[in-house]
Structure formats: structure tokens, C-alpha cells
Design a protein around this motif. Structure first.
Motif, PDB file in Angstrom:
ATOM      1  N   LEU A   1      52.358 -29.358 -69.036  1.00  0.00           N
ATOM      2  CA  LEU A   1      52.371 -28.264 -68.147  1.00  0.00           C
ATOM      3  C   LEU A   1      53.194 -28.225 -66.986  1.00  0.00           C
ATOM      4  N   GLY A   2      54.085 -27.156 -66.765  1.00  0.00           N
ATOM      5  CA  GLY A   2      55.051 -27.057 -65.776  1.00  0.00           C
ATOM      6  C   GLY A   2      54.109 -26.810 -64.462  1.00  0.00           C
TER       7      GLY A   2
ATOM      8  N   ASP B   1      52.962 -14.025 -77.909  1.00  0.00           N
ATOM      9  CA  ASP B   1      52.134 -14.825 -78.640  1.00  0.00           C
ATOM     10  C   ASP B   1      51.966 -16.393 -78.485  1.00  0.00           C
ATOM     11  N   SER B   2      51.678 -17.321 -79.325  1.00  0.00           N
ATOM     12  CA  SER B   2      51.604 -18.710 -79.083  1.00  0.00           C
ATOM     13  C   SER B   2      52.843 -19.217 -80.052  1.00  0.00           C
TER      14      SER B   2
ATOM     15  N   TYR C   1      55.105 -22.728 -71.255  1.00  0.00           N
ATOM     16  CA  TYR C   1      54.434 -23.360 -70.095  1.00  0.00           C
ATOM     17  C   TYR C   1      54.694 -24.739 -70.041  1.00  0.00           C
TER      18      TYR C   1
ATOM     19  N   ASN D   1      57.757 -23.413 -66.746  1.00  0.00           N
ATOM     20  CA  ASN D   1      56.636 -23.226 -65.783  1.00  0.00           C
ATOM     21  C   ASN D   1      55.896 -21.943 -65.751  1.00  0.00           C
ATOM     22  N   GLY D   2      55.629 -21.189 -67.074  1.00  0.00           N
ATOM     23  CA  GLY D   2      55.085 -19.930 -67.215  1.00  0.00           C
ATOM     24  C   GLY D   2      53.685 -20.024 -66.843  1.00  0.00           C
ATOM     25  N   GLY D   3      52.906 -21.189 -66.736  1.00  0.00           N
ATOM     26  CA  GLY D   3      51.516 -21.041 -66.498  1.00  0.00           C
ATOM     27  C   GLY D   3      50.758 -21.633 -67.561  1.00  0.00           C
ATOM     28  N   PRO D   4      49.373 -22.048 -67.587  1.00  0.00           N
ATOM     29  CA  PRO D   4      48.679 -22.827 -68.587  1.00  0.00           C
ATOM     30  C   PRO D   4      48.661 -21.668 -69.840  1.00  0.00           C
ATOM     31  N   GLY D   5      49.142 -21.915 -70.754  1.00  0.00           N
ATOM     32  CA  GLY D   5      49.157 -21.294 -72.225  1.00  0.00           C
ATOM     33  C   GLY D   5      49.723 -20.116 -72.098  1.00  0.00           C
ATOM     34  N   ALA D   6      50.937 -20.082 -71.160  1.00  0.00           N
ATOM     35  CA  ALA D   6      51.839 -18.853 -71.107  1.00  0.00           C
ATOM     36  C   ALA D   6      52.327 -18.806 -72.453  1.00  0.00           C
TER      37      ALA D   6
ATOM     38  N   PRO E   1      49.116 -10.232 -73.431  1.00  0.00           N
ATOM     39  CA  PRO E   1      48.358 -10.576 -72.329  1.00  0.00           C
ATOM     40  C   PRO E   1      49.162 -10.418 -71.064  1.00  0.00           C
TER      41      PRO E   1
ATOM     42  N   ILE F   1      48.932 -10.257 -67.841  1.00  0.00           N
ATOM     43  CA  ILE F   1      48.863 -11.128 -66.507  1.00  0.00           C
ATOM     44  C   ILE F   1      49.576 -12.312 -66.815  1.00  0.00           C
ATOM     45  N   SER F   2      49.413 -13.137 -68.097  1.00  0.00           N
ATOM     46  CA  SER F   2      49.859 -14.320 -68.238  1.00  0.00           C
ATOM     47  C   SER F   2      51.340 -14.213 -68.567  1.00  0.00           C
TER      48      SER F   2
ATOM     49  N   ALA G   1      53.197 -13.882 -65.245  1.00  0.00           N
ATOM     50  CA  ALA G   1      53.428 -15.090 -64.570  1.00  0.00           C
ATOM     51  C   ALA G   1      54.562 -15.789 -65.245  1.00  0.00           C
TER      52      ALA G   1
END
Lengths: 445, 445
Positions: free
Chosen positions: B38-39, B96-97, B224, B228-233, B282, B284-285, B288
Motif C-alpha cells: 500500500l503506497g 475497477d479492480s 494502490y 500511491n492511489g490510496g487503499p483499494g484504488a 467510485p 472519490i477513490s 485520489a
């Protein structure tokens, strides 16, 4: 008796749910009747999201998977959502998008239905279902050599034959606000050996839903409409306990694994609904969804979904009545059913073709734009334009342009309804909607 | 010459990339060597996310789909990311993931490969590939009656037969940090008529990647970790232009439609990579993630990925050297290749089985816990425990427990490396890791 502005104010003063409005950040000067497209931001969300970014992620970093319980957030939110849709504990997870969750449950439903009866080669849905649901079903059918059959609501019963594996419906129609009788349709489908997949995009948080009571098979829904989870908020997925552990869903990622941190090369699905998780979830957006659900938790002491439903029907009744009393003679019609049992939480008005500027089009788009300029936010959905078959499809309104107004009982009041209709009346009577700036070709909305 | 603390400080003073560290919120007292999991949060993210929540969503509501350009955010971020991975404009979308994107591209690659040669019924991958990749492939194979064949790296060449449709590899191994030669392997696969899918989860933002230069077919990766896009980006997906418009991917949702707002019942995929979008994202994510990518844009003027790669290799070289000089005699080994061309941006240490407390286990988990208690954040990955075949699989380390340390050149400096090794030395020499609190059964990490 003609209703007055004052009478509408009085209804707000008597409304036991009125305090819920304080949970939301409603922009000043705006009457927001588009919560069926994107819900309003709860006041708590900004602080929650800031805490996720600065403390949970920024300071605690990787340890937040444990300390902030990121890892079971989909299950925790699912449990918080479950009572709104008649699901039990550990039957729902919040994850991914509605479309992706539909792919999961439709795949599972097809597998289960066809394991029992391999000759069932059809998915049946409504022609007026939300298009992305149809696209997902179309993709799956193409991939598996199956057939997607689209019917009008009145032809559904005859379409439920022994060739059908799955009936896929959206509970409340996105275009008209018409609501299906979930229990009756599910029973009719089951009587033919057909499984039912219900999309609750326009139901969850808007109307009481009882998935277990209706004996539904699978369900999915949206986090960013009536649940106020934020733009593109993660969606949710439910499988009836009789099905949840029965088969793999095809998006078999590590969050759905029975032992995700064992890092074994073979997939072993977790028991129950957890196997409907796939990859790592967008935690910031998922955390925002929690603030939307928290408002429903707060609403419990005020009567919960039953009270919200009563208010929603009172709001939509009022809107229909005021439009008919005060905006008559402008070519408006009603696409949404008058009968309460058949109505979701929105009202859709039609406008006659040829009622637009110089007899071109319906003018519905321009009316919506003129309302938006006045701070009354609804939206527009184009009609199919196809020649109408009397009474057929969408109650005969599928070809008509629609002005769509959503009424979220959490934050919309009775005076808002009065004011919205008054703006509509002025837009129509002064022919304000005919101004060139409201009649440009419409952009993405 | 023995390296000194002072010499490491001098390296930081000379480091042209050192100013990039100021873009990040590094918690005080922490040496964060887990950016491969996690970045770290960019400083800009909190304000960006607050603006999305309070202004774009809170105030502008539904209009932000147009005014804040939410709708093409996946494409805009894809274009910002593209140069990091050797992709061209309009070839990447962020969405997506990773697991879901893998499902999309693997499905497409199978369709294309098998359209040309229906007898190709295998997906080949490495046994030590990241498990969720294997789970997704396993699910697809089960669904379509195909076969997933897992091999050790040294057996890959012989596995690439005329029965193989797709070779699916992760560029940098999550467990060892070993990096594949993408161009050579892709060429070898193509020579056998096999398509290549590359997972860049541990590569994007960490090592220069040249997808077009290597002639790769499809690629996916994670937002992520090094980005460094955030948790679960949200993750990303790339298809070579020769393939991008060639077939549907199965998750055919409305964001991938050629005319998403026409609301037609039939799916028509958009041209190019846009068809690899599915449902609403999503926001907001996703917003980020943009802040993570912005740091790479800022790094362009300092030499970009080439400079980051040089620093990354200098950091991992230094870590290996210092561990070997200063922590000898404690049962540590090296799982990561010494050769630069074969190394990603992490260093993985093994520890001998039987070196744990009372000769039980390796003690690797406890050492990582003791380091975390000192503020040095790395992580632990359990070995398979299976009896080793000499030199086989993971260079013969697959059975061993791993201490994993990621070195993100954007925010890790040379003095950090010195300090981390000094903490490791103290943990080992004082047998601090043997304390009971570090030897509890480990929780989810």
C-alpha cells in the motif's frame, strides 16, 4: 379543496421525519429532485473521508487493514444495509459496481437453473429495463450461447416458459418509477422453475423491500442513488441463503477466497455471500457509503423504512396533484402509476410530441434545463420515438420524452414539492423553456 | 570499504529525486518499506478528496458528471498513467479492480487466441504468480472447460506449446521481487502463436515498462501500490491497439458502450480501450488516484521513470549490501535476484527453517513484527513449507518464509535504508524478535 403553499408548510411542520434533513448538505437555493440518480452528500461524509485519508491511510498505513477493519468493510456495510432490503445478517456485501454484481449473480443463477434443467436457455427481462442490465445479460448470453428475450410488462407472464432459466427485473423502473410486485412475480417465476434476479437500484432506501419474504433468488443494487453513498459508490449483492454457497461466481478473486491470506494457488470460495467479493475494494469510496447508511440507521427510531415509504408516497401524491392542478394545459402527462402499490419514489411526467418549440419535439429537455437554471434539479430521459402501440410497454409511454423527478423522503419536504411545481408552472406559463439557451442539443447528463 | 551511516546521508544529499519526498505524508518515526503493498498518501490527496466530497458532489451534485468531468476520469487517468508503462494515448483506462480487469483481458485474449486456433485450450502461468490472478484464471477455465497449467519459471519455455492460448504472468513477482524479461518472453510466446497478458501490479511506477515496445497483448495493474492511489484504488487496463477493438470483453456495462446516454437496449462496444469499462466508477477513490499519478508527472522534470529506476536499484543494492555486511550469522538469505535486470523494486529475505524460537519455524514473522514495533514497516509472506527441489521454483525459495521490503524511490532515501538495517541488526543481535508478543499467531495483514 385547493392546496396552498401554507398547507404544504404545515405538512413539513407535522412531519416526524423532518429532522433527517439536517443530516445532509443541501446546497442553498436548490430543490434537488435527482436523488434517484445521485443522492445528496450526508454531512458526516466529509469528515469520515478526511479521517480515512489522513489517519487510516496517511498515518496508520498498511496496519489499517486490521486496525480500521478495512478488510471486512464490505460485510459490515452489507449487514448495515440488510434490514432495508429484507435480507438477513451475513447475506449482503457492498462491493464493486451494480453491473459487475449483476454479472456475478446472473452467472450464478444461470449455473444453478441450468444445472437443474440444461434445456433452459433463456434469460427474460423487460425491454424497458435499465440498459446496462440488458448489456450485461446480452454479454453473458453471447458468451454462453444463450438467449436474452425482452418483453413488455404485459407479456411477461406468457414469456415465463420451460425454456427460461432466469427472470431478471429491476424492481422500480428507472424511466417511469413503476414498481413490480416482487413477491407475486417471484412466485409466478418459481412456479415455472425459473430463478429471479432483482435489481434494487431504484428501490434500496426508497421503498421497503423484503427479499427473503418474497423468496427472491438473487439481488443487486446501487449505493449512490437513494443510499447517498457518493458518486459511483460501491454497489451491493445478495444471494438467498439457499443459493449463496451453492456455486462459484465467475469473478473468483482473492477477497472471495475462504482463506485469502493463505496465498494458496487454488481457489476455494468462502462460505456464503463472501464468495461474491472479488478484488480489493476502493476503501475511501466504500467508507463514504457507510455515512449514507448511517442516516438510515438514525431513521430507525423515527419509524424506519415504513415511515420513509409513507412520506415518499405523500410527496409523490402531492407532486402529481399539484402538477395536475396548477400546470394543466401544457401537454404534460403522467408516466408513473397512480396506484401506490405500483409506484416507487419518483414521478415521471411525459410531454406530448410536437409540443416543443415550433412544434419540434416535446420540449421536455428544455423544460428540465429551465428548471435546473432555477435550481430545481430533475432530469430528462428521451423517449424511443417509436410509434406507440396503444397501452403497450411502459403503459404506452416508452416512446415519449420524460421529465423525471425523484423524491427522497430523507431530505425532501412538502414545501419543496410546492416550490418545485410553482417553478414548473412559471417555466411553462411564461414560455421560459422556449429560450434558445435551454434548447441546445443536450450534453451528457 | 565498509559503508557508514554518514555515507548514506551523503547519498541523500546528492540525490536529485530527494525533493519528491516532500510530496508525501510520511508519518514521523516510520520507515515505510511496504509501498509495494500500500503506497503512502500524497500530501495533495486530502485536499483533492475534500473538494470532490464537498464541492463536486456536495454542491454541484449531478452536474459534476459534466462540469467536473467525472465521466471521462477513467480515460484521463489512463492517459496520465500511460507513459509509465509504455502505452500510447487513449490506450489505458483506470477502473475497477485488478482482478476484475484481469478477467476482462483474459476473456478477450482467450477469445482472440481461440478464434484463430480453437484447439488452444490452455492458460499457462507461474505457480508463484499472485494467487488472485490464478483464481481468476481458474474460474474462467472452469467456466469455459479450459485448462490452467501452472509451471515453475525454469519450465516455462517448454510449456509454451501449440495447445496454449494465453500466457499470463506477473512482471515482478510479489513474493521475491524477481522481474521477468517482458520483451523476450512475449516474443517467445508469440513465436508459438500464444498471446501474453502481463500483470504490472508490482511494476507500474516502480520499474520502467514498455508494453508497446515489448509487443505485449494485454496488461492490467494496481493503483494502490507504487502508484500511491490510496487503499483499494481503482486499477488499470491496457489492450494493444491491434486487439482493443477486436472483441467484446464479457463485463459489457454501460460505461463501455459506444453511446452510453442513448439508453438503447442493445450493447454496442465503444471503440478502443473504452470498451473495457463496465459500470459507474467510485469517483472519490478514482480522484485520489489522480494525486498519486500527479507525483509521477512532477517527477518527469527530474528524469522520470529512468531516474526512479536508477535510484530504486541503488536503494535495493544498498539494502542487500548492508544486510549482508551487518546482519550476517542470523540465518538470513536473499530471495531477490542480485542481477539488476532481474530485480523489481523490493528485496525479500529468507530465513532458515528451524531458526525460530526453540527451533520452531523460521522466526521471520516475529522479526517483521519486532521491526514494525520499531517503526520499520515491511511485511511477511509465509513459505509453502513443501520440501524444496534444489534450485526449483522461485530460485528454490518457494518453501521459505519471506521478509519483504519494498523501496519506493519517490519517498525512501538512503539513510532510511541504513536505519532500517540498523534496526534489523539490533532486533537480531539482542534477540528482541524472540519476545512472546512478536510470536503470537499472526493476524490478517
Amino acid at each position: 379543496m385547493t392546496l396552498t403553499h401554507q398547507a404544504c408548510r404545515a405538512l413539513d411542520a407535522q412531519d416526524p421525519l423532518a429532522p433527517l434533513r439536517a443530516h445532509f448538505t443541501l446546497p442553498p437555493g436548490v430543490i434537488y429532485l435527482d436523488g434517484n440518480s445521485l443522492g445528496v452528500a450526508p454531512k458526516a461524509t466529509a469528515a469520515r473521508v478526511a479521517d480515512v485519508v489522513t489517519r487510516e491511510w496517511g498515518t496508520d498505513l498498511i496496519q489499517s487493514w486490521n486496525t480500521a477493519r478495512w478488510f471486512d468493510l464490505p460485510q459490515r456495510l452489507g449487514n448495515q444495509l440488510a434490514p432495508l432490503i429484507g435480507a438477513g445478517p451475513d447475506e449482503v456485501v457492498c462491493t464493486d459496481s451494480t453491473s459487475i454484481n449483476l454479472y456475478k449473480v446472473l452467472s450464478a443463477a444461470l449455473n444453478i437453473a441450468r444445472e437443474d434443467s440444461p434445456t433452459r436457455r433463456r434469460i427474460v427481462s423487460e425491454r424497458s429495463n435499465f440498459p446496462t442490465d440488458l448489456y450485461i445479460a446480452e454479454g453473458l448470453c453471447q458468451e454462453r450461447g444463450l438467449e436474452l428475450v425482452l418483453v413488455e410488462p404485459e407479456d411477461m407472464a406468457t414469456a415465463l416458459t420451460s425454456e427460461v432459466a432466469v427472470l431478471m427485473l429491476t424492481h422500480v423502473n428507472y424511466r417511469t418509477g413503476a414498481m413490480h410486485d416482487m413477491a407475486a412475480i417471484t412466485a409466478a417465476a418459481h412456479a415455472q422453475g425459473i430463478l429471479c434476479v432483482w435489481d434494487l437500484a431504484h428501490s434500496a432506501g426508497a421503498v421497503p423491500v423484503d427479499l427473503n419474504g418474497a423468496g427472491a433468488d438473487f439481488s443487486i443494487g446501487c449505493g449512490y442513488k437513494y443510499l447517498n453513498g457518493g458518486p459511483g459508490a460501491p454497489a451491493f449483492v445478495w444471494a438467498h441463503p439457499r443459493h449463496a454457497s451453492r456455486c462459484w461466481q465467475p469473478l473468483s478473486g482473492w477477497w472471495g477466497h475462504a482463506a485469502p491470506f493463505a496465498f494458496t494457488p487454488d481457489y476455494q470460495p468462502a462460505p456464503g455471500i463472501t464468495r461474491y467479493l472479488c478484488g480489493t475494494q476502493p476503501i475511501i469510496s466504500l467508507s463514504a457509503l457507510q455515512c449514507g447508511l448511517d442516516v438510515f440507521t438514525a431513521a430507525q427510531s423515527l419509524g424506519g423504512m415504513a415511515a420513509l415509504r409513507s412520506k415518499s408516497l405523500a410527496l409523490t401524491d402531492l407532486f402529481i396533484r399539484l402538477v395536475e392542478e396548477r400546470c394543466a394545459g401544457h401537454g404534460l402527462g403522467l408516466a408513473t402509476p397512480r396506484e401506490h402499490a405500483l409506484r416507487g419514489s419518483q414521478v415521471c411526467l411525459t410531454r406530448d410530441e410536437g409540443a416543443g418549440v415550433n412544434g419540434q419535439g416535446s420540449g421536455a429537455y428544455a423544460i428540465v434545463q429551465a428548471l435546473i437554471a432555477r435550481g430545481v434539479i430533475g432530469d430528462y430521459r428521451a423517449g424511443s420515438g417509436a410509434a406507440p402501440a396503444a397501452g403497450k410497454g411502459d403503459g404506452g409511454t416508452a416512446h415519449k420524452d420524460i421529465l423525471r423527478f425523484g423524491f427522497t423522503p430523507l431530505y425532501i419536504g412538502f414545501e419543496d414539492v410546492w416550490n418545485a411545481v410553482e417553478h414548473l408552472r412559471q417555466v411553462l406559463e411564461a414560455a421560459e423553456w422556449q429560450r434558445p439557451e435551454f434548447n441546445k442539443t443536450h450534453a451528457v447528463t
